[in-house]
Design an enzyme around this catalytic site. Structure first.
Site, PDB file in Angstrom:
ATOM      1  N   GLY A 250       0.816  -1.215   0.000  1.00 56.77           N
ATOM      2  CA  GLY A 250       0.000   0.000   0.000  1.00 56.77           C
ATOM      3  C   GLY A 250       0.846   1.260   0.000  1.00 56.77           C
ATOM      4  N   ASP A 251       1.941   1.234   0.745  1.00 56.92           N
ATOM      5  CA  ASP A 251       2.855   2.379   0.754  1.00 56.92           C
ATOM      6  C   ASP A 251       3.484   2.572  -0.613  1.00 56.92           C
ATOM      7  OD1 ASP A 251       2.314   2.288   3.508  1.00 56.92           O
ATOM      8  OD2 ASP A 251       4.022   0.949   3.836  1.00 56.92           O
TER       9      ASP A 251
END
Length: 300
Positions: A250-251
């Site tokens: 997600g990052d």
């Protein structure tokens, strides 16, 4: 310049084994230590994509020293604030028949150190981007993200917020450039279970009406949905590949979106690069390199 803030960085101790047997001694087949924390991940992936980013946040003790050492080793530009007591946390990630994580608590952050962070943020210039990512420790004010965005409200600095629950929702009035809840987090904000694109779009639009300019909703193996600032809805499927490690995916999506947007201001292109960057990280043991992302782009 892009800055990321990680209030509670970690050393991530990642082990793999065929099966985790609870209540018994388990022996790792492989083990690796990485610098952890959502803001650190975003900054490292941006660096891998050729975009400079500076890491802000707090470190403490010998574990904090190692977080900074490893971050620099992987190309990071660090400006962490060193705490006088305590230790940065160690998070254990176990990849077996299922993924399991045990996250540490981290050190206390005194008020004078928080003020030093605010001074760093006050030094940002118009045109900079600030990424606030992850949770905040329990012993600091729960409106800390709000305090930061309020300081930046009139300064032409774009903000990106990747957080959950009220921590995310309470900053929307300051009109962040981008927020990135995942499908489950979006549902948790409104206390509903989301299963269809139509439901996800409806609630993402509600966050946009509360102030967010661009709402990026990650959907795991199904890709992502974006509600663009102009109200246009974009959908990007995930590229084919095998999930190896979801930590940091997600990052990486956030980093890829920022990189794509900075290329020419096209949010559809930013979404495509974001999904491919997130997938490239998910398809390997750790964060994606520029080559990894290029290879994944070829599969779309």
């Amino acid at each position: 310049m892009i800055y990321t803030v990680t209030f509670n960085p970690s050393l991530d101790y990642v082990v793999t084994m065929d099966k985790l047997n609870l209540g018994n001694i388990n022996r790792a087949e492989t083990e690796t230590i990485y610098p952890g924390g959502k803001g650190i991940n975003v900054a490292l992936v941006l660096g891998n994509l050729g975009i400079p980013a500076k890491m802000l946040g707090f470190i403490a003790g010998f574990t904090g020293q190692e977080i900074e050492h490893l971050s620099r080793l992987y190309g990071g530009n660090c400006d962490f604030i060193k705490l006088d007591t305590g230790y940065s946390r160690i998070n254990t990630k176990i990849s077996a028949d299922t993924e399991t994580a045990v996250n540490g608590q981290g050190p206390s952050i005194p008020s004078e150190k928080l003020q030093r962070l605010m001074q760093q943020i006050d030094e940002l210039h118009a045109g900079d981007i600030l990424v606030l990512a992850g949770s905040i420790p329990a012993d600091i004010p729960d409106d800390m993200y709000e305090q930061i965005l309020q300081r930046l409200e009139t300064r032409s600095i774009r903000t990106v917020v990747d957080a959950t629950g009220e921590l995310l929702r309470n900053v929307l009035k300051y009109k962040p450039f981008l927020i990135k809840p995942n499908q489950d987090e979006l549902g948790e904000i409104f206390q509903v279970t989301l299963t269809t694109d139509e439901e996800i779009i409806y609630y993402a639009q509600r966050l946009q009406t509360e102030g967010a300019k661009n709402v990026l909703v990650s959907l795991g193996s199904k890709g992502a949905l974006l509600i663009g600032e102009n109200g246009t809805i974009y959908r990007q499927a995930s590229p084919p590949g095998r999930l190896v490690n979801s930590v940091g995916a997600g990052d990486s999506m956030v980093a890829g979106f920022i990189a794509g947007y900075l290329h020419n201001g096209n949010v559809e292109e930013a979404l495509r690069l974001g999904v491919c960057t997130g997938s490239a990280s998910a398809f390997k043991n750790w964060l994606a390199t520029k080559h990894d992302v290029s290879q994944v782009l070829l599969t779309l």
